[in-house]
Every structure is written in C-alpha cells, then in structure tokens.
Enzyme design. Structure first.
Site, PDB file in Angstrom:
ATOM      1  N   GLU A 145      -6.215  -0.695  -6.232  1.00 23.13           N
ATOM      2  CA  GLU A 145      -7.191   0.146  -5.535  1.00 23.13           C
ATOM      3  C   GLU A 145      -6.821   1.606  -5.749  1.00 23.13           C
ATOM      4  O   GLU A 145      -5.638   1.970  -5.718  1.00 23.13           O
ATOM      5  CB  GLU A 145      -7.207  -0.151  -4.031  1.00 23.13           C
ATOM      6  CG  GLU A 145      -7.501  -1.591  -3.686  1.00 23.13           C
ATOM      7  CD  GLU A 145      -6.321  -2.251  -2.971  1.00 23.13           C
ATOM      8  OE1 GLU A 145      -6.455  -3.425  -2.594  1.00 23.13           O
ATOM      9  OE2 GLU A 145      -5.271  -1.595  -2.832  1.00 23.13           O
ATOM     10  N   HIS A 204       0.814  -1.205   0.000  1.00 25.01           N
ATOM     11  CA  HIS A 204       0.000   0.000   0.000  1.00 25.01           C
ATOM     12  C   HIS A 204       0.856   1.267   0.000  1.00 25.01           C
ATOM     13  O   HIS A 204       1.975   1.263   0.517  1.00 25.01           O
ATOM     14  CB  HIS A 204      -0.907   0.029   1.234  1.00 25.01           C
ATOM     15  CG  HIS A 204      -2.198  -0.694   1.038  1.00 25.01           C
ATOM     16  ND1 HIS A 204      -3.404  -0.205   1.475  1.00 25.01           N
ATOM     17  CD2 HIS A 204      -2.481  -1.872   0.441  1.00 25.01           C
ATOM     18  CE1 HIS A 204      -4.369  -1.051   1.167  1.00 25.01           C
ATOM     19  NE2 HIS A 204      -3.823  -2.075   0.542  1.00 25.01           N
TER      20      HIS A 204
END
Length: 321
Positions: free
Chosen positions: A107, A38
């Site tokens: 994402e 991330h």
C-alpha cells in the site's frame, strides 16, 4: 471446522502491549494469530505503527503454541526480498516452526516512505512475483545471484535455515493476483469473503491449500460506544482495496472517509456483544471456502475484555460453525 485467529494490529497499540495481547489470545484459545506490517496507521486516531518484525520476534519468545503470520508484508519496496527471506527464516527458527510469511503487493500508505514513487498495480504485482521467486530460492538454501526486471541479488545465501518448510501466503484481490497465488503460494490471503477469489485460486493450482480471511469486529457491552469507536478508528475499511492501496497517508484517509457515517460502519462491522452477529459475519467466509478467519478487535485499549469475552462466549459459538 474453520480456524479462528487473533490479529495483532500494529496501528492501534504499542509493541509491548501487542505482545501481551497475543499471549492473552493464546491463553484464550485462538487457533492462530496474524500481524499487520505498517509504517503508518490508517487514521491518526489509531495512533501507532511499530515495527512488526521486532514485535513478532518478541511474540515468538513469549508464546508457546499459537502460530504467527504477517498479514501482510510487502517484499518489494521498504524491504528487499533478500532481506525478507532472512527475516522470515529467523522468525521461523525463533518460533520453532510456527511462522507463516504472508506477502502482498503493498500500500502506498507504508511504502512511499523510501521514495521512488508508487507504481501502477500491474507493476506492483510483477514485482511481487519476482520477489516471491527470490525468497523461495533463498529459503531453499540456494546461493542466489539474480538480475531481473525489478531486483538484483548479489551472491546471497541464508546461513540459518529452518528445518521445517516455511509456508508463504499471497494476498489476492482479483484474477491476476489469484493466478500468481495459485501458482506460487502455499496459502491464499484475502480481506473479503468473495467466492470468486477462492474459486480462481483453486483453479490456478491452489485447490486444497489453506485460505485465510480477516474480519474486523468491535466488541463492547455498550453497542453505541462500539459503533463510535469503529467509526473513529476503522471507517477507512469502507474504501475497499482499490482505493486503500493508493492513498498516501492518514490525512488522505481522513478526507476519503469524511462522509462515512457511524451507521454505515455498523452495517459492515459487527459492533457490541452479540455473539450471533459475529457468527453470521464469519459465515460468508466459510461459505466462500475460507479455512481460517482472523478477527480484528477494534480499539487497542479494549483487547483484554474482548479476549475474556472471546474465551467464554465467542470462540465456543464459532466452533459450532
């Protein structure tokens, strides 16, 4: 027997601690490990987002047995697929064949940082397919020149190739991604125990291949404290993939989850120190055909007691499952 894994959650603790925790997971007897990749945490209360590939390189040197895996890397936006292939080959060498490359369509939370907007889901899937083909060609030792719909590769070749095959996993959420995974991947990755995903994967060519799921839990001897921590750091989990893949940052997740109650989180995430509750939460994955389940212990500062509990009580109980 289902394999039980440990999750290095880069969003909830710093890089040095992550490496120490996976060393502890190896010592505790976990069968494998996975690592999130991330740029942002889901929620500000998690508070971290170190570079997963540096962490994995350190972990490869600090551990001896436990397999490593990205869960998952998006090879289409922040990273060009040619660069992902080089990183993955290097890590497979550093870990002496213990690495698996988990890939997904990404994402918005993480990929927006390089600009260029966030495409529709079908475009993201098309990009992923093209990226997997490029990565596979490079890992096969080919000299790659590629001019496709989404990527250009100019005279690329990997000069340090692993001696053993590097397995590639693809994250799935519906029929289209299952078709891609069944055709191009060596294993399936999913975050929900949905039997329609595993059966579709099998039907598209994935029969007999590993299927890896993931389950958050929140261990604490004080169940109320566990519920509060799970709500504080993991209530985003209730949104589901169609929502979570689209939101652009922690503030958006704060807004989207403002009405999620602690009791709602407790219904979907095992909280406390009840071993049987975790066993029953893993069971649907086994019933759906998953061969591996990676557990996520919520709370970066609560890993050591969790690892001790897992070694002494949880893992022995899950072995019987």
């Amino acid at each position: 027997m289902v394999k039980i894994g440990y999750t290095m959650m880069t969003e909830q603790v710093g890089p040095r601690e992550l490496v120490g925790h996976v060393v502890g997971a190896e010592r505790a007897g976990f069968d494998f490990s996975v690592t999130s990749d991330h740029y942002f945490p889901w929620l500000e209360s998690q508070g971290h987002a170190s570079y997963a590939w540096s962490v994995l390189g350190a972990a490869a040197q600090a551990t001896e047995r436990i397999p490593l895996m990205t869960y998952v890397t998006c090879p289409t936006t922040r990273y060009h697929p040619a660069v992902v292939a080089q990183k993955a080959a290097t890590l497979h060498l550093l870990s002496e064949g213990r690495f698996r490359l988990g890939l997904g369509s990404g994402e918005n939370l993480n990929e927006h940082v390089v600009g260029g907007g966030w495409p529709a889901a079908h475009v993201r899937l098309a990009r992923l397919e093209e990226a997997v083909e490029i990565i596979r060609a490079l890992l096969a030792g080919e000299n790659v020149n590629h001019h496709g719909a989404h990527f250009d590769v100019e005279n690329a070749k990997l000069w340090d190739l692993p001696e053993t095959p590097l397995p590639i996993g693809v994250a799935v959420s519906g029929d289209s991604s299952c078709e891609l995974a069944g055709r191009l991947a060596d294993l399936l990755i999913a975050t929900e125990p949905r039997p329609e995903l595993t059966s579709a994967f099998d039907g598209y060519g994935g029969a007999g291949k590993p299927k890896v799921g993931q389950l958050p839990i929140c261990y604490d001897t004080d169940r109320d404290a566990a519920i509060a921590r799970a709500h504080d750091q993991f209530r985003w989990f209730a949104g589901g993939w169609p929502v979570n893949s689209e939101l652009p940052g922690p503030a958006a997740f704060e807004g989207a989850t403002q009405f999620v109650r602690p009791e709602d989180v407790a219904e979907s995430i095992p909280c406390g120190d009840d071993v049987q509750a975790v066993v029953e939460a893993v069971r649907p994955y086994v019933d759906a055909g998953f061969t591996e389940v990676a557990l996520v212990q919520i709370g970066g500062e609560h890993q050591e007691p969790y690892l001790e509990w897992a070694e002494q009580k949880l893992l022995p109980a899950l072995r019987e499952l």
